[in-house]
Design a protein around this motif. Sequence first.
Motif, short mmCIF file in Angstrom:
data_model
loop_
_atom_site.label_atom_id
_atom_site.label_comp_id
_atom_site.label_asym_id
_atom_site.label_seq_id
_atom_site.Cartn_x
_atom_site.Cartn_y
_atom_site.Cartn_z
N MET A 1 -101.33 36.43 -12.59
CA MET A 1 -100.58 35.93 -13.81
C MET A 1 -98.98 35.70 -13.32
SD MET A 1 -100.82 34.47 -16.40
CE MET A 1 -102.17 34.60 -17.56
N GLN A 2 -98.45 37.05 -13.00
CA GLN A 2 -97.04 36.83 -12.66
C GLN A 2 -96.59 35.93 -11.73
OE1 GLN A 2 -96.14 38.52 -15.15
NE2 GLN A 2 -94.83 40.14 -14.51
N GLU A 3 -97.42 35.55 -10.70
CA GLU A 3 -96.98 34.52 -9.71
C GLU A 3 -96.92 33.16 -10.44
OE1 GLU A 3 -95.95 34.30 -6.57
OE2 GLU A 3 -95.43 36.60 -6.71
N LYS A 4 -97.89 32.94 -11.20
CA LYS A 4 -98.22 31.63 -11.97
C LYS A 4 -96.87 31.62 -13.04
CE LYS A 4 -101.22 29.54 -15.31
NZ LYS A 4 -102.57 29.51 -16.16
N HIS A 5 -96.55 32.78 -13.65
CA HIS A 5 -95.25 32.56 -14.62
C HIS A 5 -94.01 32.46 -13.64
CE1 HIS A 5 -97.70 33.45 -17.79
NE2 HIS A 5 -97.66 34.87 -17.81
N LEU A 6 -93.99 33.04 -12.61
CA LEU A 6 -92.71 32.96 -11.64
C LEU A 6 -92.70 31.29 -11.45
CD1 LEU A 6 -90.44 33.82 -10.04
CD2 LEU A 6 -92.02 34.50 -8.25
N GLU A 7 -93.63 30.73 -10.86
CA GLU A 7 -93.73 29.40 -10.35
C GLU A 7 -93.22 28.41 -11.70
OE1 GLU A 7 -96.80 26.09 -8.78
OE2 GLU A 7 -97.32 28.08 -8.87
N LYS A 8 -93.85 28.79 -12.74
CA LYS A 8 -93.37 28.09 -14.11
C LYS A 8 -91.96 28.03 -14.36
CE LYS A 8 -94.87 26.92 -18.84
NZ LYS A 8 -95.27 25.76 -18.71
N MET A 9 -91.42 29.44 -14.19
CA MET A 9 -90.22 29.53 -14.72
C MET A 9 -89.00 29.01 -13.70
SD MET A 9 -89.92 30.68 -17.54
CE MET A 9 -88.36 30.60 -17.79
N ARG A 10 -89.53 28.85 -12.66
CA ARG A 10 -88.61 28.46 -11.57
C ARG A 10 -88.50 27.04 -11.40
NH1 ARG A 10 -89.69 31.67 -6.55
NH2 ARG A 10 -87.84 32.93 -6.55
N ASP A 11 -89.74 26.26 -11.37
CA ASP A 11 -89.84 25.18 -11.06
C ASP A 11 -90.05 24.10 -12.31
OD1 ASP A 11 -89.55 25.81 -8.46
OD2 ASP A 11 -91.87 25.99 -8.23
N GLY A 12 -90.51 24.71 -13.55
CA GLY A 12 -90.99 23.74 -14.79
C GLY A 12 -89.83 23.34 -15.41
N LYS A 13 -90.27 22.17 -16.05
CA LYS A 13 -89.20 21.42 -17.08
C LYS A 13 -89.31 22.02 -18.47
CE LYS A 13 -88.28 17.25 -14.54
NZ LYS A 13 -88.18 15.68 -14.47
N GLY A 14 -88.27 22.45 -19.23
CA GLY A 14 -88.27 22.83 -20.25
C GLY A 14 -87.15 23.59 -20.82
N PHE A 15 -87.37 24.54 -21.77
CA PHE A 15 -86.35 25.54 -22.20
C PHE A 15 -87.03 26.92 -22.49
CE2 PHE A 15 -87.32 23.10 -26.10
CZ PHE A 15 -87.37 24.08 -27.05
N ILE A 16 -86.37 27.71 -23.06
CA ILE A 16 -87.16 29.08 -23.27
C ILE A 16 -86.65 29.08 -24.76
CG2 ILE A 16 -86.85 31.54 -23.35
CD1 ILE A 16 -86.32 31.20 -20.54
N ALA A 17 -87.37 29.54 -25.67
CA ALA A 17 -87.31 29.75 -27.25
C ALA A 17 -86.91 31.12 -27.47
CB ALA A 17 -88.71 29.29 -28.19
N ALA A 18 -85.95 31.48 -28.14
CA ALA A 18 -85.52 32.90 -28.34
C ALA A 18 -85.96 33.12 -29.67
CB ALA A 18 -83.99 33.05 -28.21
N LEU A 19 -87.05 34.00 -29.98
CA LEU A 19 -87.68 34.34 -31.17
C LEU A 19 -87.53 35.80 -31.47
CD1 LEU A 19 -90.86 32.18 -30.90
CD2 LEU A 19 -88.74 31.44 -31.97
N ASP A 20 -86.43 36.23 -30.97
CA ASP A 20 -86.21 37.62 -30.71
C ASP A 20 -85.12 38.50 -31.67
OD1 ASP A 20 -84.13 36.31 -29.58
OD2 ASP A 20 -83.66 37.93 -28.13
N GLN A 21 -84.70 37.87 -32.89
CA GLN A 21 -83.76 38.48 -33.82
C GLN A 21 -84.60 39.68 -34.45
OE1 GLN A 21 -85.48 35.52 -34.59
NE2 GLN A 21 -83.82 33.86 -34.92
N SER A 22 -83.72 40.74 -34.42
CA SER A 22 -84.16 42.03 -34.75
C SER A 22 -83.13 42.95 -35.69
CB SER A 22 -84.27 43.15 -33.56
OG SER A 22 -83.17 43.05 -32.86
N GLY A 23 -83.64 43.92 -36.31
CA GLY A 23 -82.81 44.84 -37.10
C GLY A 23 -81.76 44.06 -37.98
N GLY A 24 -80.62 44.22 -37.73
CA GLY A 24 -79.46 43.51 -38.39
C GLY A 24 -79.61 42.08 -38.72
N SER A 25 -80.06 41.34 -37.59
CA SER A 25 -80.07 39.89 -37.58
C SER A 25 -81.31 39.19 -38.25
CB SER A 25 -79.94 39.41 -36.12
OG SER A 25 -81.18 39.82 -35.30
N THR A 26 -82.28 40.23 -38.59
CA THR A 26 -83.44 39.75 -39.24
C THR A 26 -83.43 39.02 -40.68
OG1 THR A 26 -84.91 41.27 -38.09
CG2 THR A 26 -85.84 40.17 -39.93
#
Length: 298
Positions: free
Chosen positions: A1-26
């Motif tokens: 799975m990690q190799e598949k993820h690595l290939e996607k992150m390196r070569d894929g077209k798109g962006f990363i969604a940041a859904l990580d607000q925590s603590g004080g920013s929630t």
Amino acid sequence: MQEKHLEKMRDGKGFIAALDQSGGSTPKALAAYGVSEDEYSTEEEMFDLVHEMRTRIITAPAFDSEYILGAILFEQTMDRKIEEKYTGDYLAEEKGVVPFLKVDKGLAELSNGVQKMKPIDDLDEKLERANQRGMFGTKMRSVIKEANQDGIKEVVDQQFEIGKKIIDAGLVPIIEPEVNIHSSDKEKSEEILKQEIKKHLDQLNDNELVMLKLSIPTKENLYKELIDHPQVIRVVALSGGYSRDEANAKLKKNDGLIASFSRALSENLNVNQTEDEFNAALREAVQSIYNASVNKNS
């Protein structure tokens, strides 16, 4: 799975969604979504509501691997489930989206013009759980407010010191030394930051890979050398307080830089929208950020 993820992150077209607000920013994230602080009375209720918001985003038809490569999660989101699957498994298996975990514990006090990360005293345990929950990598944020050579060096040194531990645990660190977009000497800070990051990249072994999450630079294509570095899987950009339109316009001017937006992704979403309204607003956001990440001027 990690190799598949690595290939996607390196070569894929798109962006990363940041859904990580925590603590004080929630509370801010919930307020922007239309949920006021008087609608919950405990931290548990607050985190239940933010998980409902994130679940609504992740399960929406517009949240699709055609446009979205990865998603950064808050620790509680990683440990919760969506449709009976842990969030990371749901992302990978149902959506084809690569999951990441935010591992930092917030920012230390301002010193030398920067805010380093607070100590992450449970890092080993957190990384072990990240592996168990199917995470591909991690993210950790520092902030640079002034073009202070010593302060910026300290931030980058700390990021890479912890980043090496993350690599040793079999995960990919997203190193995020954010330059404050309102800094009076932002461009100078970015020049110093680039040189400090490059020093560390040049010392990594062939099998030590990182990602970088940086503020969109004042000088166009400043980070092209980092984007092209063999030890860098991808360089992604934070919106940093810009509106989505502003962030997209600036992003388009930087070849190879893709988005990892949080507020700019969710700015037009509201708890009171119908499913059709919500999905339409999310689709518009996703497609505009995708276009800014992929369709460059050159």
